[in-house]
Enzyme design. Structure first.
Site, PDB file in Angstrom:
ATOM      1  N   SER A   1      -4.411  -8.657   6.813  1.00 46.19           N
ATOM      2  CA  SER A   1      -3.644  -7.204   7.031  1.00 46.19           C
ATOM      3  C   SER A   1      -3.253  -7.261   8.494  1.00 46.19           C
ATOM      4  O   SER A   1      -3.694  -7.437   9.299  1.00 46.19           O
ATOM      5  CB  SER A   1      -4.540  -6.252   6.756  1.00 46.19           C
TER       6      SER A   1
ATOM      7  N   ASP B   1      -7.131   3.949  11.953  1.00 44.84           N
ATOM      8  CA  ASP B   1      -5.849   4.674  11.909  1.00 44.84           C
ATOM      9  C   ASP B   1      -5.807   6.091  11.116  1.00 44.84           C
ATOM     10  O   ASP B   1      -5.045   6.857  11.566  1.00 44.84           O
ATOM     11  CB  ASP B   1      -4.856   3.784  11.352  1.00 44.84           C
TER      12      ASP B   1
ATOM     13  N   ASP C   1       0.797  -1.170  -0.099  1.00 47.18           N
ATOM     14  CA  ASP C   1       0.046  -0.069   0.038  1.00 47.18           C
ATOM     15  C   ASP C   1       0.746   1.219  -0.007  1.00 47.18           C
ATOM     16  O   ASP C   1       0.661   2.273  -0.605  1.00 47.18           O
ATOM     17  CB  ASP C   1      -0.863   0.173   1.083  1.00 47.18           C
TER      18      ASP C   1
ATOM     19  N   ARG D   1       0.336   5.350  16.798  1.00 48.06           N
ATOM     20  CA  ARG D   1      -0.295   6.276  15.748  1.00 48.06           C
ATOM     21  C   ARG D   1       0.350   7.547  16.201  1.00 48.06           C
ATOM     22  O   ARG D   1       1.019   8.324  15.208  1.00 48.06           O
ATOM     23  CB  ARG D   1      -1.586   6.045  15.429  1.00 48.06           C
TER      24      ARG D   1
HETATM   25  N1  ARG Z   1      -8.163  -2.371  14.865  1.00 54.50           N
HETATM   26  C1  ARG Z   1      -7.092  -1.810  15.604  1.00 54.50           C
HETATM   27  C2  ARG Z   1      -7.002  -0.499  15.894  1.00 54.50           C
HETATM   28  O1  ARG Z   1      -7.774   0.124  15.621  1.00 54.50           O
HETATM   29  C3  ARG Z   1      -5.925  -2.430  14.687  1.00 54.50           C
HETATM   30  C4  ARG Z   1      -5.731  -2.136  13.211  1.00 54.50           C
HETATM   31  C5  ARG Z   1      -4.785  -2.697  12.762  1.00 54.50           C
HETATM   32  N2  ARG Z   1      -4.389  -2.312  11.333  1.00 54.50           N
HETATM   33  C6  ARG Z   1      -4.228  -3.124  10.548  1.00 54.50           C
HETATM   34  N3  ARG Z   1      -3.543  -2.840   9.389  1.00 54.50           N
HETATM   35  N4  ARG Z   1      -4.160  -4.490  10.691  1.00 54.50           N
HETATM   36  O2  ARG Z   1      -6.130  -0.014  16.663  1.00 54.50           O
END
Ligand code: ARG
Length: 409
Positions: free
Chosen positions: A173, A122, A15, A93
């Site tokens: 992912s 995110d 990505d 993040r």
């Molecule tokens: N759902 C989790 C969060 O919002 C993890 C997101 C993880 N991202 C990924 N690309 N798998 O914190």
């Protein structure tokens, strides 16, 4: 003709590699920034990959900063989103966001970019970071704009000579850092189905884990883990070793249907061995050294803190105020906790502290009891006064409610 400079959060995956080219095709000069938060990757390969795609590339080792400034405050607060998720991805993040802003300012860039889609949390976290720290910068989220499917993205990459990693055969992912590993997509999108063994990378299957339990002892100083198995070590090493130790015993697997900020319910699987053990150990120590009313109040703070982190509101006065509150409760959270690891379970088996509120002479049912049991009667009389007054005034008591329900049947 270059129209501006953009700093992209670059993971080295498909990505964000496609994003480099996509941004370049929109006349932007791309600076790729990769932050080491403890994900098991080869950072120099990632840097080279970005450079081969024509971007300037920076790699920053932020493992210690991540542990000190993001993970430890969340641990002190017992922050578990919806009581389940230790917020591993969510906590990284704001750290990455902060570095993106710093590099953008240093490089004189007016844009920040990330590879998040328009469906997740995110994007909210990155965008809000920028809003809070550098409102002058504009965020570009290519994946929110390009509207390509996975397959289209792969052919876009192939046409432009962007290497498509073999691991792209994987339907999942993932996101990894010191505090945990997140896995989504593929068959996990059906919440009725048990996650297949192949989604896990950090934890042994509980069924295949050692038949003999392991025990870890963790020493805390003012809410902060400082030693593992009696050995003092830097926080990054402590978390990494514990991930390994607990992961071997299958500890830290989490399977959760999660409520995303954007309103979507999503099935998420996590592997957070160290976080699982440390959260339990920390809470066990707090139970020993903090009074009941503070513990109860703390549970509300923990839930609020978790939601705030999840929602991308790290850089807010509320988070700072909660940190100050939590910090003030941690002074006496010092001591040792033993946790048994066995076939997927982490169980606290012992705790000790110089600040323990546990008084054996008060608690014991054996010799040496100092608790004055006869005093309990007077205590209960006063404690029950409101109930007695209520009943005397002819108000509904539970007993009457029971009778009334029977009659109406
Ligand atoms: N759902 C989790 C969060 O919002 C993890 C997101 C993880 N991202 C990924 N690309 N798998 O914190």
């Amino acid at each position: 003709m270059v129209r501006g400079k953009v700093v992209l959060a670059y993971s080295g995956g498909l990505d964000t590699s496609v994003a480099i080219r996509w941004l370049q095709e929109r006349s932007l000069d791309v600076v790729a920034l990769t932050i080491d938060v403890g994900q098991p990757v080869n950072l120099s390969d990632i840097k080279e990959k970005a450079q081969r795609l024509g971007a300037k590339a920076h790699v920053v080792d932020a493992r210690r900063e991540f542990a000190e400034q993001f993970v430890l405050p969340a641990l002190a607060a017992n922050a578990m989103y919806e009581g389940q998720y230790p917020l591993s991805t969510a906590l990284a993040r704001p750290l990455i966001g902060k570095h993106l802003v710093a590099v953008a300012q240093r490089e004189g860039a007016s844009f920040i970019a990330h590879g998040c889609t328009g469906k997740g949390n995110d994007q909210v976290r990155f965008d809000l970071c920028t809003t809070a720290l550098a409102p002058d910068l504009t965020v570009i989220a290519p994946a929110r704009e390009w509207g390509m499917t996975r397959e289209e993205e792969i052919s876009y990459a192939r046409e432009r000579g962007i290497p498509v990693p073999v691991s792209n055969g994987s339907p999942y992912s993932t996101d990894e850092n010191l505090w945990g590993r997140s896995i989504e997509c593929g068959v996990l999108e059906d919440p009725r189905i048990e996650p297949p063994e192949e989604v896990y990378a950090w934890t042994a299957s509980p069924a295949a884990a050692p038949d003999a339990p392991g025990t870890v002892t963790i020493h805390f100083e003012s809410g902060r883990p400082t030693a593992l198995q009696g050995k003092s070590m830097p926080i990054v090493d402590l978390i990494a070793s514990l991930n390994d130790l607990a992961g071997r015993h299958g500890v830290g697997r989490i399977d959760h249907v999660e409520s995303r900020v954007v309103g979507i319910k999503s099935r998420e699987v996590y592997e957070c061995p160290a976080a699982t053990v440390l959260m339990k150990a920390h809470q066990a120590l707090e139970a020993l050294v903090l009074p009941r009313d503070l513990l109860e109040f703390q549970r509300n703070v923990a839930a609020r803190y978790a939601t705030l982190v999840y929602d991308g509101l790290w850089y807010t006065p509320l988070r700072e105020a909660l940190d100050a509150f939590v910090g003030s409760t941690q002074e006496r959270v010092t001591g040792d906790v033993s946790v048994k690891l066995f076939k997927g379970a982490a169980t606290v088996t012992g705790r000790a502290s110089p600040f323990s509120l546990y008084d054996h002479a008060l608690a014991t049912y054996s010799q040496g009891d100092r608790f004055r049991q006869s005093m309990a009667e007077g205590f209960i009389y006063v404690w029950g006064l409101p109930a007695r007054t209520w009943a005397a005034a002819g108000a509904t008591t539970p007993a009457k409610i029971v009778k009334a329900t029977k009659r109406s049947k």
